[in-house]
Design a protein around this motif. Sequence first.
Motif, PDB file in Angstrom:
ATOM      1  N   VAL A  79     -41.526 -29.700  41.293  1.00 43.79           N
ATOM      2  CA  VAL A  79     -42.493 -29.339  42.168  1.00 43.79           C
ATOM      3  C   VAL A  79     -41.456 -28.582  43.286  1.00 43.79           C
ATOM      4  CG1 VAL A  79     -43.823 -29.953  44.638  1.00 43.79           C
ATOM      5  CG2 VAL A  79     -43.963 -31.215  42.249  1.00 43.79           C
ATOM      6  N   THR A  80     -41.821 -27.313  43.420  1.00 44.84           N
ATOM      7  CA  THR A  80     -41.019 -26.346  44.390  1.00 44.84           C
ATOM      8  C   THR A  80     -41.970 -26.244  45.481  1.00 44.84           C
ATOM      9  OG1 THR A  80     -41.656 -24.524  43.260  1.00 44.84           O
ATOM     10  CG2 THR A  80     -39.891 -25.470  42.484  1.00 44.84           C
ATOM     11  N   VAL A  81     -41.278 -25.710  46.707  1.00 46.44           N
ATOM     12  CA  VAL A  81     -41.872 -25.389  47.866  1.00 46.44           C
ATOM     13  C   VAL A  81     -41.670 -23.939  48.410  1.00 46.44           C
ATOM     14  CG1 VAL A  81     -42.147 -26.228  50.443  1.00 46.44           C
ATOM     15  CG2 VAL A  81     -41.883 -27.864  48.383  1.00 46.44           C
ATOM     16  N   LYS A  82     -42.836 -23.177  48.675  1.00 49.65           N
ATOM     17  CA  LYS A  82     -42.510 -22.169  49.273  1.00 49.65           C
ATOM     18  C   LYS A  82     -43.114 -21.720  50.729  1.00 49.65           C
ATOM     19  CE  LYS A  82     -43.137 -16.913  48.505  1.00 49.65           C
ATOM     20  NZ  LYS A  82     -44.148 -16.002  48.047  1.00 49.65           N
ATOM     21  N   PHE A  83     -42.407 -21.177  51.615  1.00 51.36           N
ATOM     22  CA  PHE A  83     -42.685 -21.050  53.034  1.00 51.36           C
ATOM     23  C   PHE A  83     -42.145 -19.780  53.632  1.00 51.36           C
ATOM     24  CE2 PHE A  83     -39.304 -24.425  52.214  1.00 51.36           C
ATOM     25  CZ  PHE A  83     -38.333 -23.762  53.055  1.00 51.36           C
ATOM     26  N   ARG A  84     -42.550 -19.816  54.914  1.00 54.05           N
ATOM     27  CA  ARG A  84     -41.966 -18.286  55.689  1.00 54.05           C
ATOM     28  C   ARG A  84     -40.926 -18.897  56.837  1.00 54.05           C
ATOM     29  NH1 ARG A  84     -45.166 -13.178  56.216  1.00 54.05           N
ATOM     30  NH2 ARG A  84     -46.462 -13.071  54.622  1.00 54.05           N
ATOM     31  N   ILE A  85     -40.381 -17.919  57.755  1.00 51.67           N
ATOM     32  CA  ILE A  85     -39.508 -18.275  58.435  1.00 51.67           C
ATOM     33  C   ILE A  85     -40.018 -19.140  59.530  1.00 51.67           C
ATOM     34  CG2 ILE A  85     -38.020 -17.418  60.531  1.00 51.67           C
ATOM     35  CD1 ILE A  85     -37.388 -14.995  58.419  1.00 51.67           C
ATOM     36  N   GLY A  86     -41.271 -19.043  60.101  1.00 51.93           N
ATOM     37  CA  GLY A  86     -41.972 -19.723  60.939  1.00 51.93           C
ATOM     38  C   GLY A  86     -43.538 -19.016  61.187  1.00 51.93           C
ATOM     39  N   LEU A 102     -37.811 -18.843  50.322  1.00 47.25           N
ATOM     40  CA  LEU A 102     -38.372 -18.374  51.806  1.00 47.25           C
ATOM     41  C   LEU A 102     -38.599 -16.968  51.507  1.00 47.25           C
ATOM     42  CD1 LEU A 102     -38.143 -18.852  54.844  1.00 47.25           C
ATOM     43  CD2 LEU A 102     -35.922 -17.912  54.646  1.00 47.25           C
ATOM     44  N   HIS A 103     -39.996 -16.704  52.254  1.00 49.60           N
ATOM     45  CA  HIS A 103     -40.466 -15.479  52.515  1.00 49.60           C
ATOM     46  C   HIS A 103     -39.876 -14.978  53.931  1.00 49.60           C
ATOM     47  CE1 HIS A 103     -43.596 -12.215  52.762  1.00 49.60           C
ATOM     48  NE2 HIS A 103     -42.309 -11.581  53.077  1.00 49.60           N
ATOM     49  N   ALA A 104     -38.906 -14.081  53.699  1.00 48.87           N
ATOM     50  CA  ALA A 104     -38.083 -13.966  55.103  1.00 48.87           C
ATOM     51  C   ALA A 104     -38.961 -13.192  56.425  1.00 48.87           C
ATOM     52  CB  ALA A 104     -36.877 -13.256  54.720  1.00 48.87           C
ATOM     53  N   ARG A 105     -39.916 -13.545  56.460  1.00 46.26           N
ATOM     54  CA  ARG A 105     -40.672 -13.124  57.341  1.00 46.26           C
ATOM     55  C   ARG A 105     -41.478 -14.165  58.258  1.00 46.26           C
ATOM     56  NH1 ARG A 105     -41.611  -8.669  53.793  1.00 46.26           N
ATOM     57  NH2 ARG A 105     -41.552  -6.691  54.946  1.00 46.26           N
ATOM     58  N   PRO A 133     -31.904 -25.407  44.286  1.00 42.22           N
ATOM     59  CA  PRO A 133     -31.811 -24.191  44.388  1.00 42.22           C
ATOM     60  C   PRO A 133     -32.852 -23.558  45.611  1.00 42.22           C
ATOM     61  CG  PRO A 133     -32.334 -24.622  42.218  1.00 42.22           C
ATOM     62  CD  PRO A 133     -32.471 -25.719  42.755  1.00 42.22           C
ATOM     63  N   VAL A 134     -32.141 -22.410  46.464  1.00 41.12           N
ATOM     64  CA  VAL A 134     -32.911 -21.751  47.285  1.00 41.12           C
ATOM     65  C   VAL A 134     -33.217 -20.191  46.880  1.00 41.12           C
ATOM     66  CG1 VAL A 134     -32.596 -20.730  49.470  1.00 41.12           C
ATOM     67  CG2 VAL A 134     -31.797 -22.892  49.096  1.00 41.12           C
ATOM     68  N   LEU A 135     -34.339 -19.818  46.759  1.00 36.79           N
ATOM     69  CA  LEU A 135     -34.714 -18.709  46.077  1.00 36.79           C
ATOM     70  C   LEU A 135     -35.238 -17.702  47.463  1.00 36.79           C
ATOM     71  CD1 LEU A 135     -35.481 -20.796  43.931  1.00 36.79           C
ATOM     72  CD2 LEU A 135     -36.910 -18.753  43.046  1.00 36.79           C
ATOM     73  N   GLY A 136     -34.885 -16.415  47.370  1.00 37.17           N
ATOM     74  CA  GLY A 136     -35.365 -15.215  48.377  1.00 37.17           C
ATOM     75  C   GLY A 136     -36.388 -14.554  47.774  1.00 37.17           C
ATOM     76  N   ASN A 137     -37.426 -14.227  49.147  1.00 36.81           N
ATOM     77  CA  ASN A 137     -38.528 -13.544  48.742  1.00 36.81           C
ATOM     78  C   ASN A 137     -38.483 -12.427  49.999  1.00 36.81           C
ATOM     79  OD1 ASN A 137     -42.174 -14.038  49.420  1.00 36.81           O
ATOM     80  ND2 ASN A 137     -41.070 -12.484  47.812  1.00 36.81           N
ATOM     81  N   GLY A 138     -38.987 -11.203  49.634  1.00 34.55           N
ATOM     82  CA  GLY A 138     -39.415 -10.421  50.768  1.00 34.55           C
ATOM     83  C   GLY A 138     -38.479  -8.908  50.646  1.00 34.55           C
ATOM     84  N   ASP A 139     -39.212  -7.952  50.344  1.00 35.11           N
ATOM     85  CA  ASP A 139     -38.758  -6.608  50.247  1.00 35.11           C
ATOM     86  C   ASP A 139     -37.945  -6.461  49.041  1.00 35.11           C
ATOM     87  OD1 ASP A 139     -39.985  -6.098  52.749  1.00 35.11           O
ATOM     88  OD2 ASP A 139     -38.293  -6.002  53.941  1.00 35.11           O
TER      89      ASP A 139
END
Length: 382
Positions: free
Chosen positions: A152-159, A184-187, A213-219
């Motif tokens: 299981v993985t988890v995706k979220f935003r900055i806040g 993290l979607h960095a918005r 692992p930490v994955l990055g998302n955005g742009d």
Amino acid sequence: MSTALHATKPLKIGRHLVDPAVVLAPMAGITNVAFRQLCREFGSPTSLYVCEMITARAIVERDSKTMQMITFGEDERPRSMQLYGVDPKSMAEATRIIVGEDRADHIDMNFGCPVPKVTRKGGGAALPYKRQLFRQIVRAAVRAAEPAGVPVTVKFRIGIDDDHLTYLDAGRIAEDEGAQAVALHARTAAQRYSGQADWSAIARLKEAVTSVPVLGNGDIFSARDALDMVAKTGCDGVVVGRGCLGRPWLFGELQAAFRGEPIPEGPRLGQVASILRRHGALLADFLGEDKGLRDLRKHMAWYLKGFPVGAELRRSLAMVSTLAELDDLVGRLDPTLEFPDNADEPRGRQGSPGKVVLPEGWLDDPEDATVPVGADELHSGG
């Protein structure tokens, strides 16, 4: 041709080796089995290609539309499903159904949706503010998936907004509760898809979450963007959403970049026409010709972005209804036109930032674990 600076490491998520460390983000109305297959044909079969968001409650109730949406290709492995829920009980039950019936090899949890109809009921990007409830939901999914060995993985935003940042707590909680990776979607939710993603937040999350692992998302609109994100943030992999709209071949470019190989140049319009035709055929197989070709219409502007194609032909393609008609129309495109220089610009929805709609009193107590009323009734797909 440009060349990648260096090869990046594959990603280990549970028992799955994700190589290259690239994930197709779930997008409502986009990442059905046809689009996923198209992306896999260009990219690596061992990257992750996530289906549209599926509502836990709809799985429990065996909603017919939802059960069709969780269709995977015969050779699609690993099968990645994104699950949305606000109630630990329904999340656990849905996960047990998914793993018990062998419907997925990987479950990703959605806590990043900024859409008002979701946040006004406390779901999506609003939910990580409620730390204890967030913890209980992640724990419920992880424990239900564990016996089958499904990560299981988890995706979220900055806040929620600049005054209510949740991502560091969310990352630590997800890590504590056994999530195999976080993204993290960095918005913020207030930004929606506007402005610029804050990649520095991905770097801070990488410092806070150390065992998974930490994955990055955005742009990420090009392979070069993906390499830049990894270099600047230290993230372990990238999640690509809007950047691949009308550009499924981006996954081939990402594969080359992440393996340290030369990045292929963009296709000429003749190649784009062939890809567009392939997309139409896959959609027709999945949904039937009439529904499939209607679904293809929204992709036309993305495929043709930047190419000098006449307004009349664009209009006709945006109203296509049969494969024969599609064959005729793509045959009128100039196959020699080179890939446009501006094709790496943002595509898909952007919109404007705005105040996040929340349930009354939502911000009063971040430790309140009360399940939001009615949020589980949302339909799959967002």
